[in-house]
Design a protein around this motif. Structure first.
Motif, PDB file in Angstrom:
ATOM      1  N   LEU A 193       8.208 -16.945 -19.910  1.00  0.00           N
ATOM      2  CA  LEU A 193       9.444 -17.501 -20.464  1.00  0.00           C
ATOM      3  C   LEU A 193      10.347 -18.035 -19.359  1.00  0.00           C
ATOM      4  O   LEU A 193      11.026 -19.061 -19.535  1.00  0.00           O
ATOM      5  N   LYS A 194      10.357 -17.387 -18.226  1.00  0.00           N
ATOM      6  CA  LYS A 194      11.196 -17.813 -17.107  1.00  0.00           C
ATOM      7  C   LYS A 194      10.782 -19.180 -16.586  1.00  0.00           C
ATOM      8  O   LYS A 194      11.615 -19.926 -16.054  1.00  0.00           O
ATOM      9  N   SER A 195       9.522 -19.532 -16.734  1.00  0.00           N
ATOM     10  CA  SER A 195       9.017 -20.802 -16.189  1.00  0.00           C
ATOM     11  C   SER A 195       9.275 -22.004 -17.093  1.00  0.00           C
ATOM     12  O   SER A 195       9.112 -23.147 -16.668  1.00  0.00           O
ATOM     13  N   LEU A 196       9.668 -21.772 -18.345  1.00  0.00           N
ATOM     14  CA  LEU A 196       9.754 -22.869 -19.315  1.00  0.00           C
ATOM     15  C   LEU A 196      10.820 -23.901 -18.977  1.00  0.00           C
ATOM     16  O   LEU A 196      10.739 -25.048 -19.415  1.00  0.00           O
ATOM     17  N   SER A 197      11.830 -23.512 -18.205  1.00  0.00           N
ATOM     18  CA  SER A 197      12.909 -24.455 -17.860  1.00  0.00           C
ATOM     19  C   SER A 197      12.493 -25.427 -16.765  1.00  0.00           C
ATOM     20  O   SER A 197      13.232 -26.384 -16.479  1.00  0.00           O
ATOM     21  N   LEU A 198      11.340 -25.237 -16.154  1.00  0.00           N
ATOM     22  CA  LEU A 198      10.878 -26.080 -15.055  1.00  0.00           C
ATOM     23  C   LEU A 198       9.986 -27.208 -15.558  1.00  0.00           C
ATOM     24  O   LEU A 198       9.413 -27.119 -16.659  1.00  0.00           O
ATOM     25  N   PRO A 199       9.815 -28.263 -14.767  1.00  0.00           N
ATOM     26  CA  PRO A 199       8.823 -29.287 -15.109  1.00  0.00           C
ATOM     27  C   PRO A 199       7.435 -28.656 -15.226  1.00  0.00           C
ATOM     28  O   PRO A 199       7.128 -27.672 -14.545  1.00  0.00           O
ATOM     29  N   ALA A 200       6.596 -29.218 -16.076  1.00  0.00           N
ATOM     30  CA  ALA A 200       5.287 -28.625 -16.366  1.00  0.00           C
ATOM     31  C   ALA A 200       4.465 -28.380 -15.111  1.00  0.00           C
ATOM     32  O   ALA A 200       3.769 -27.362 -15.001  1.00  0.00           O
ATOM     33  N   GLU A 201       4.551 -29.300 -14.140  1.00  0.00           N
ATOM     34  CA  GLU A 201       3.722 -29.169 -12.948  1.00  0.00           C
ATOM     35  C   GLU A 201       4.155 -28.026 -12.032  1.00  0.00           C
ATOM     36  O   GLU A 201       3.408 -27.614 -11.133  1.00  0.00           O
ATOM     37  N   ASP A 202       5.356 -27.510 -12.243  1.00  0.00           N
ATOM     38  CA  ASP A 202       5.864 -26.423 -11.393  1.00  0.00           C
ATOM     39  C   ASP A 202       5.772 -25.045 -12.049  1.00  0.00           C
ATOM     40  O   ASP A 202       6.082 -24.030 -11.416  1.00  0.00           O
ATOM     41  N   ARG A 203       5.345 -25.008 -13.291  1.00  0.00           N
ATOM     42  CA  ARG A 203       5.428 -23.758 -14.043  1.00  0.00           C
ATOM     43  C   ARG A 203       4.418 -22.709 -13.595  1.00  0.00           C
ATOM     44  O   ARG A 203       4.742 -21.522 -13.547  1.00  0.00           O
ATOM     45  N   LEU A 204       3.210 -23.107 -13.271  1.00  0.00           N
ATOM     46  CA  LEU A 204       2.189 -22.121 -12.913  1.00  0.00           C
ATOM     47  C   LEU A 204       2.595 -21.315 -11.693  1.00  0.00           C
ATOM     48  O   LEU A 204       2.554 -20.075 -11.713  1.00  0.00           O
TER      49      LEU A 204
END
Length: 245
Positions: A193-204
Motif C-alpha cells: 500500500l505504501k508503494s501505490l503513490s509512486l510511479p509504477a516503475e518505482d513501486r517494486l
C-alpha cells in the motif's frame, strides 16, 4: 496480534488501523479483475514466496504460489500451493477477501489468508488479517522436533512472562511460527500500500525496501538475511517471473 493452536490447526490474527484510504485498499486488494495479481505483488515480498502467478477469468480466480526456503534456490525446490481467490463480502465501506488452498507443503492443508477492511475516515482504514492452516499428527511432531532443535532460538510476538530484570519472554513453538508468518504478511500488505503513490516503475524497489525495513524493527522475531541478499533474491525472482523462468 492474537494466535491460537489446536491439535490440528494454527491461526494468527492481526488487527490494525492503517494510514491509507479505504478506497486505495478496496481498489487493489478487492479488485474483481486485478485483485489476484495485486495479491501476488503482496505475497512475493515474503521471504519464503519464490513465485506467484495469478489467473483471473469468468470461471475462477486463483494464485499459483511457490513456497521455498528463506534463501535463494532453484525452482525445482519450492512447493506449489494453489490458492482460490474469493470476494466473500463487499459493501461501500467494507470488504472481506479470502485466499484458500486445500493442500500445502509437507502434509499441511486448509491454508487461508483472509483480509477484512473497514473504512474509518478519508485517510484511515481498519484491517483484520487472518492466516491459518491445518496439519496432521506427523507434521505436528516434525515441527515440534525442528523447533526444539534448529529452531529453538526463534521467538513469536506474544509476551508470556518477564524475567527479573523486566526483559520480555516471548512465545515460542508452533504458535511462534504462526505469529512470525502472519506478521510478515501484514507488513507485506503495508509495504504494498505504501508503494501505490509512486510511479509504477518505482513501486517494486519501494515495496522491497519498505518490507525489509519494517521486518528489521522486529529483529528478534523476523531477521533471517541481510538487506542486500534479500533485495538481490527478490529482484531475481521478479525477473524470472517476467521471462518465463
Amino acid at each position: 496480534m492474537e494466535s491460537s493452536e489446536s491439535p490440528s490447526n494454527l491461526k494468527g490474527d492481526i488487527y490494525a488501523v492503517v494510514d491509507y484510504p479505504f478506497s486505495d485498499i478496496n481498489n487493489t486488494l478487492n479488485d474483481p479483475e486485478l485483485g489476484p495479481a495485486n495479491w501476488c505483488d503482496v505475497l512475493m515480498l515474503h521471504l519464503n514466496i519464490k513465485y506467484c502467478h495469478a489467473v483471473s477469468d469468468r470461471k475462477a480466480k486463483s494464485l499459483s504460489v511457490e513456497i521455498g526456503k528463506k534463501v535463494d534456490q532453484p525452482f525445482s525446490g519450492p512447493y506449489r500451493v494453489e490458492y482460490n481467490y474469493h470476494l466473500d463480502f463487499v459493501s461501500p465501506n467494507y470488504f472481506r477477501v479470502n485466499l484458500n488452498a486445500e493442500r500445502g507443503p509437507l502434509g499441511t492443508r486448509d491454508y487461508r489468508i483472509s483480509l477484512e477492511a473497514v473504512a474509518i475516515d478519508g485517510t484511515h482504514t481498519f484491517l483484520h488479517l487472518t492466516y491459518s492452516c491445518s496439519y496432521g499428527r506427523a507434521v505436528r511432531m516434525a515441527m515440534k522436533t525442528y523447533l526444539a532443535l534448529a529452531g529453538s532460538s526463534k521467538a513469536g510476538f506474544t509476551i508470556i512472562s518477564r524475567r527479573s530484570n523486566g526483559e520480555a519472554v516471548y512465545l515460542s513453538g508452533v504458535r511462534g511460527v504462526m505469529e512470525r508468518n502472519v506478521m510478515r504478511y501484514y507488513l507485506a500488505i503495508d509495504a504494498y500500500l505504501k508503494s501505490l503513490s509512486l510511479p509504477a516503475e518505482d513501486r517494486l524497489e519501494k515495496r522491497l525496501s519498505s518490507w525489509f525495513s519494517a521486518t528489521e524493527q522486529y529483529k528478534l522475531q523476523l531477521h533471517e538475511v541481510e538487506q542486500q541478499e534479500y533485495m538481490r533474491m527478490k529482484f531475481d525472482a521478479y525477473q524470472r517471473l517476467h521471462t518465463g523462468r
